[in-house]
Design an enzyme around this catalytic site. Structure first.
Site, PDB file in Angstrom:
ATOM      1  N   GLN A 116       8.526  -5.532  -2.061  1.00 23.96           N
ATOM      2  CA  GLN A 116       8.069  -6.684  -1.276  1.00 23.96           C
ATOM      3  C   GLN A 116       7.681  -7.831  -2.197  1.00 23.96           C
ATOM      4  O   GLN A 116       7.515  -7.664  -3.392  1.00 23.96           O
ATOM      5  CB  GLN A 116       6.874  -6.278  -0.399  1.00 23.96           C
ATOM      6  CG  GLN A 116       5.772  -5.562  -1.173  1.00 23.96           C
ATOM      7  CD  GLN A 116       4.961  -4.581  -0.311  1.00 23.96           C
ATOM      8  OE1 GLN A 116       5.089  -4.540   0.908  1.00 23.96           O
ATOM      9  NE2 GLN A 116       4.112  -3.800  -0.954  1.00 23.96           N
ATOM     10  N   PRO A 156       9.255  -2.248   7.177  1.00 25.65           N
ATOM     11  CA  PRO A 156       8.932  -0.957   6.563  1.00 25.65           C
ATOM     12  C   PRO A 156       7.742  -0.248   7.210  1.00 25.65           C
ATOM     13  O   PRO A 156       7.657   0.979   7.186  1.00 25.65           O
ATOM     14  CB  PRO A 156       8.621  -1.316   5.103  1.00 25.65           C
ATOM     15  CG  PRO A 156       8.541  -2.812   5.025  1.00 25.65           C
ATOM     16  CD  PRO A 156       9.210  -3.361   6.224  1.00 25.65           C
ATOM     17  N   ASP A 188      -4.646  -1.961  -1.745  1.00 28.52           N
ATOM     18  CA  ASP A 188      -5.655  -2.877  -2.316  1.00 28.52           C
ATOM     19  C   ASP A 188      -6.955  -2.156  -2.672  1.00 28.52           C
ATOM     20  O   ASP A 188      -7.834  -2.731  -3.301  1.00 28.52           O
ATOM     21  CB  ASP A 188      -5.924  -4.049  -1.370  1.00 28.52           C
ATOM     22  CG  ASP A 188      -6.432  -3.597  -0.003  1.00 28.52           C
ATOM     23  OD1 ASP A 188      -7.431  -2.857   0.073  1.00 28.52           O
ATOM     24  OD2 ASP A 188      -5.830  -3.996   1.011  1.00 28.52           O
ATOM     25  N   THR A 192       0.686  -2.048   6.925  1.00 32.61           N
ATOM     26  CA  THR A 192       1.074  -3.383   7.373  1.00 32.61           C
ATOM     27  C   THR A 192       1.479  -3.308   8.845  1.00 32.61           C
ATOM     28  O   THR A 192       1.394  -2.252   9.483  1.00 32.61           O
ATOM     29  CB  THR A 192       2.261  -3.893   6.531  1.00 32.61           C
ATOM     30  OG1 THR A 192       3.260  -2.888   6.526  1.00 32.61           O
ATOM     31  CG2 THR A 192       1.838  -4.165   5.099  1.00 32.61           C
ATOM     32  N   ASP A 193       1.914  -4.434   9.378  1.00 31.20           N
ATOM     33  CA  ASP A 193       2.305  -4.522  10.780  1.00 31.20           C
ATOM     34  C   ASP A 193       3.478  -3.576  11.095  1.00 31.20           C
ATOM     35  O   ASP A 193       4.264  -3.249  10.220  1.00 31.20           O
ATOM     36  CB  ASP A 193       2.731  -5.958  11.112  1.00 31.20           C
ATOM     37  CG  ASP A 193       1.573  -6.934  10.962  1.00 31.20           C
ATOM     38  OD1 ASP A 193       0.404  -6.498  11.017  1.00 31.20           O
ATOM     39  OD2 ASP A 193       1.848  -8.128  10.769  1.00 31.20           O
ATOM     40  N   GLY A 204       4.519   7.509   1.693  1.00 33.61           N
ATOM     41  CA  GLY A 204       3.500   8.219   2.473  1.00 33.61           C
ATOM     42  C   GLY A 204       4.089   9.091   3.580  1.00 33.61           C
ATOM     43  O   GLY A 204       3.497  10.107   3.962  1.00 33.61           O
ATOM     44  N   ASP A 209      -3.702   2.830   6.769  1.00 35.89           N
ATOM     45  CA  ASP A 209      -4.096   1.445   6.476  1.00 35.89           C
ATOM     46  C   ASP A 209      -2.814   0.703   6.098  1.00 35.89           C
ATOM     47  O   ASP A 209      -2.550   0.402   4.943  1.00 35.89           O
ATOM     48  CB  ASP A 209      -5.093   1.481   5.310  1.00 35.89           C
ATOM     49  CG  ASP A 209      -5.567   0.095   4.903  1.00 35.89           C
ATOM     50  OD1 ASP A 209      -5.183  -0.896   5.550  1.00 35.89           O
ATOM     51  OD2 ASP A 209      -6.321   0.016   3.905  1.00 35.89           O
TER      52      ASP A 209
END
Lengths: 283, 283
Positions: free
Chosen positions: A36, A168, A91, A163-164, A143, A161
């Site tokens: 990304q 992916p 993060d 992304t939208d 994951g 946790d």
């Protein structure tokens, strides 16, 4: 007058025809990783900003709300959590919150993109301050595959946790992934996943809940909280328990964890859904 | 490919270096009234949008949260409210919610700019559907002066549904105005006022509470709720009671009023402040 034009980062959320922007001081970093595009900015009023594929991920100023609400409600809802996995979360903000709980013995954080973590270490050092905790293991792999391979019944809690649910991230909202999670969890295991905006994504929340239920989860709770830098500024997390009837959570001393947004009262409040959403989810 | 560039309305909130935008289909109306610039747009996903002096006032899609939270908590917190005044509120959305309560006998709505109401009648007709209710009196004059002149003790509830505390709205956050309100209220009277964002305007909330207290209000409650189109997407209202010790509110049958966001449980939840804000207000 010789005023310099202001620079902004603006995220356009096409499905809702809305945008959110932050004023910039400078761009600190930009790269295309194997997975990304990652940009780091310094803003004028929100501290550092991480953007992935043109979507705002987090800022210094408001990430505490999201990271606390992704961690503390699910952990206090489990009677005795020891073994935890975070899918995504590169993060390391969720990891830091999780490790505030002394009863947690091991945490696997599985994010496919090591570059997110390396950049967080550099630009969001406060989120990474527990990365060296000996209970934590940071893995940089897929994951989905990790969850398929982990020993059945070996986890107490899974935190997704991600992304939208576009591109992916989409597979993390699928029945197949939820089946792997269900298998990986012990009998009293719990899963929590960010579930987008209660105003904009009611259909997503409903679909997620239906898929979680269909793979066998017996308890579902959707919690809402403010998330200023995400579309509509109002966000949710959906908690699923293997056992039915989960209503209570451990209420501990106020200074058990050092929190800015979470408290037992906020936990209870976050579980109250407004009538319009209650009705939609019941339909 | 002959794609037309998208049109957006973007509000820049300079003090927080953030912006919020909505994608437009068209501009429906624009005028400079005697007091302010008023623009009405049709958005692609949020219905109609009203903008005053380049600040977003409301949209069809999300105004229900604000209007319900400005009305129902304060009304249910009063034992027997009959006489009510709304300062500002020219879009009539708060008035509509107030009039859902059968025990209310009279409502004065005092907005200085008649054009806001006339445009709301045209472009937000659903908010104005109770304007002809015989209990309602719409006045177009200066709310500050009106409040100075009204008979002492003649109101049970005052709702200050104003713009931001900059420019013309500023005086509505002053000690002098709060003194007029205190005088105008009966002994068990209540006031509620929109009090900006819990993330961005903590100093304003604290200052307001201090001024309300200094003119004699004995109870203070700050409630929070999502407000997607306002800066940071997270908003607050501060309720003040002349008597000290107000903690409870009337809990009535679920179908007493027809609401989308408000419920007794949401009312209780909205009063729970997160630790960071509790600490700041205590300091």
């Amino acid at each position: 007058m010789n005023s310099k034009p202001q620079a902004w980062f603006r995220e356009i959320h096409q499905p809702s025809g809305s945008s959110f922007g932050l004023r910039l001081k400078s761009r600190l970093h930009s790269e295309q990783s194997a997975y990304q595009k990652i940009d780091i900015y310094e803003t004028t009023d929100f501290g550092h900003l991480m953007v992935i594929d043109d979507c705002i991920m987090l800022t210094d100023r408001d990430n505490f709300i999201y990271h606390e609400m992704m961690s503390h409600p699910v952990i206090y809802s489990h009677p005795c959590p020891k073994r935890l996995a975070i899918i995504g979360g590169g993060d390391c903000g969720t990891l830091r919150e999780v490790l505030k709980h002394k009863e947690i013995e091991s945490v696997f954080q599985i994010d496919i993109d090591e570059r997110v973590t390396r950049l967080a270490e550099r630009y969001f050092p406060q989120l990474c301050e527990s990365n060296q905790d000996e209970r934590a293991e940071l893995l940089f792999e897929d994951g989905i595959v990790w969850m398929q391979d982990v020993a059945p019944g070996s986890l107490d809690i899974i935190i997704v946790d991600s992304t939208d649910p576009v591109g992916p991230g989409e597979v993390l909202f699928s029945e197949a992934f939820y089946q792997s999670c269900f298998r990986a969890l012990a009998d009293d295991g719990l899963l929590v996943q960010q579930s987008e905006s209660p105003l904009l994504h009611q259909d997503l929340i409903k679909g997620m809940r239906e898929r979680l239920q269909s793979v066998g989860f017996g308890t579902l709770q959707t919690l809402t909280f403010p998330q200023p830098v995400y579309p509509a500024g109002w966000w949710s997390a959906t908690l699923a328990g293997k056992q039915p009837g989960l209503t209570d959570f451990r209420q501990v001393a106020e200074d058990d964890i050092d929190s800015l947004y979470y408290s037992a009262e906020i936990h209870r409040a976050a579980r109250i859904l407004p009538p319009f959403l209650q009705r939609y989810l019941r339909e």
